[in-house]
Design an enzyme around this catalytic site. Sequence first.
Site, PDB file in Angstrom:
ATOM      1  N   LYS A 203       0.856  -1.181   0.000  1.00 32.23           N
ATOM      2  CA  LYS A 203       0.000   0.000   0.000  1.00 32.23           C
ATOM      3  C   LYS A 203       0.893   1.232   0.000  1.00 32.23           C
ATOM      4  O   LYS A 203       1.420   1.645   1.025  1.00 32.23           O
ATOM      5  CB  LYS A 203      -0.901  -0.010   1.240  1.00 32.23           C
ATOM      6  CG  LYS A 203      -2.234   0.756   1.096  1.00 32.23           C
ATOM      7  CD  LYS A 203      -2.093   2.242   0.926  1.00 32.23           C
ATOM      8  CE  LYS A 203      -1.676   2.946   2.199  1.00 32.23           C
ATOM      9  NZ  LYS A 203      -1.569   4.446   1.982  1.00 32.23           N
ATOM     10  N   GLU A 278       8.918   0.796  11.611  1.00 32.19           N
ATOM     11  CA  GLU A 278      10.014   1.771  11.576  1.00 32.19           C
ATOM     12  C   GLU A 278       9.363   3.133  11.691  1.00 32.19           C
ATOM     13  O   GLU A 278       8.700   3.600  10.761  1.00 32.19           O
ATOM     14  CB  GLU A 278      10.821   1.605  10.281  1.00 32.19           C
ATOM     15  CG  GLU A 278      12.209   2.230  10.364  1.00 32.19           C
ATOM     16  CD  GLU A 278      12.196   3.695  10.020  1.00 32.19           C
ATOM     17  OE1 GLU A 278      12.177   4.528  10.960  1.00 32.19           O
ATOM     18  OE2 GLU A 278      12.183   4.037   8.826  1.00 32.19           O
ATOM     19  N   CYS A 312      13.481   9.960   8.810  1.00 29.86           N
ATOM     20  CA  CYS A 312      13.314   9.586  10.212  1.00 29.86           C
ATOM     21  C   CYS A 312      14.617   9.617  10.993  1.00 29.86           C
ATOM     22  O   CYS A 312      14.608   9.785  12.210  1.00 29.86           O
ATOM     23  CB  CYS A 312      12.682   8.202  10.293  1.00 29.86           C
ATOM     24  SG  CYS A 312      13.564   6.964   9.312  1.00 29.86           S
ATOM     25  N   GLU A 409       9.235  15.370  16.814  1.00 34.72           N
ATOM     26  CA  GLU A 409       9.747  15.163  15.460  1.00 34.72           C
ATOM     27  C   GLU A 409       9.070  16.154  14.517  1.00 34.72           C
ATOM     28  O   GLU A 409       7.850  16.127  14.337  1.00 34.72           O
ATOM     29  CB  GLU A 409       9.494  13.736  14.984  1.00 34.72           C
ATOM     30  CG  GLU A 409      10.125  13.465  13.631  1.00 34.72           C
ATOM     31  CD  GLU A 409       9.924  12.039  13.154  1.00 34.72           C
ATOM     32  OE1 GLU A 409      10.842  11.487  12.536  1.00 34.72           O
ATOM     33  OE2 GLU A 409       8.832  11.483  13.395  1.00 34.72           O
TER      34      GLU A 409
END
Length: 507
Positions: A203, A278, A312, A409
């Site tokens: 996806k 992750e 990330c 973040e």
Amino acid sequence: MQANPIEPGFSSVATVSEVTREYLAKEHLLLINGEWVAGEQGDSIDTFDPATGEKIATVAIGHQADIDKAVAAANAAFISPWSKLSHFERAKYLSKLARLIEDHAETFTELEILDNGMPRFISALTIQNISEMFDYYAGAAQRIEGTTTNPPRHITEVAEALTYTVKEPVGVAGQIVPWNVPISTAVLKLAPALAAGCTVVVKPSEETPLSILLLGELIIEAGFPPGVVNIVNGYGYDAGQHLAEHPQVDKISFTGSTATGRKVIAAAMGNLKKVSLELGGKSPVVIMPDADLSLVVPGVAMATFFLQGQNCMAGTRIFIHESIHDECIEQIAAFARQFVIGHGLKPETFIGPLISKAHRDKVYGYIQKGIEEGATLVCGGNMLAGEGNFIEPTIFTNCTPDMAIVKEEIFGPVMAVQRFNTTDLDEIAAMANNTEYGLSGSVWTTNLSTAHSLVARIRAGQVSINCHGAIGTNIPFGGYGQSGWGREFGQEGLDAYLETKAVTARL
């Protein structure tokens, strides 16, 4: 830095190769059971160049019924023929796919630039890496091995026996791919899954599906049996959610935000499927007083601003010893001001756009919050005028651990610098570890004893010395804490798609 990164009237689609333009003009459907289909509801969305706002393609959208069909196809292909192929035969498919990717490298490169906004030098490197990834796992597929071990005592007391283990594929894997490095993230999931003998439903992000759909065309050309790889573009809350909770999916692999990762875990609980995550990061970069600034300045700037900070493992929490703090910041800021901001198709571009206006506004909101909370803005901090989603590389100093730009973040080109005045490694590590994340990090020093001692104290899945983000196909990558579960890349990435079966035979 350029004040106006895109000339008025610039058309990125008109600038790319004819092959890429022809691909963009095609009908982009869903790949289910070896065929391109429109999807049950027949709807679609447009995808846009984030540097210009220009529409570049229209893509079919899948929903829950399409996920059901894709999962059914993957289950049928897993039962026969894919899981029954020898390791060597599966490896041949992966190697052939690697060669096809190399043949279409320029088209992949241009698609990632148009769909994601990444600069050309990053996109070209990404495409090189994905062909290498298929080659790596083609080799790894031929080295899937079990072990022999001592049989249980209660058997050997009455008879001879043999105990051994075998590695078997998990089954059907659902793989949910983010928008920041779309084709690379898809392949780092897809290659080990296929090598292990799993079948997959991918996806993509609805914002960046084009390169993954091109990969689907090459999968068909490489001769993969129908249903081995299915690609269903769709929204996360719909197609992604249904894939994560599907009772006939045996494993889910997700890359994205920590908040969404928690939703994936909840969805996967129905059949207790295996889960790899992750997730987010807020990686520490520790610069010791003896660090070599000729390495620090470009290395730390790259650590924060690579891919516009939309990665990330970005090193966004910078810790600099006070003895070199001012000189270090002056040089990093001067280096960052030289970055060329522009369209990724231009070879000189180092900073491209953020993925969307909504994300640009979110990042800019953090910059404003940093100012409000008392951090010192050294450079950058501006959104650039025009249609593109550009924000200047931004550096804050005088940051404190309680500031939002330090704790959260941002996923944008924002560096938050804290100074320290100790050489006690435990104290330095405590500062570096003062986060819920633990994905990456780096230590900069000319003293290797200090470097290794400090690395041992930093709680993160991947820590570098005098460099940052040193990842590779053969090196396991993943995080501690809120940065996720499991590892990708390397042998551990393959193991994530394998079950271990123990067998004892009384002879």
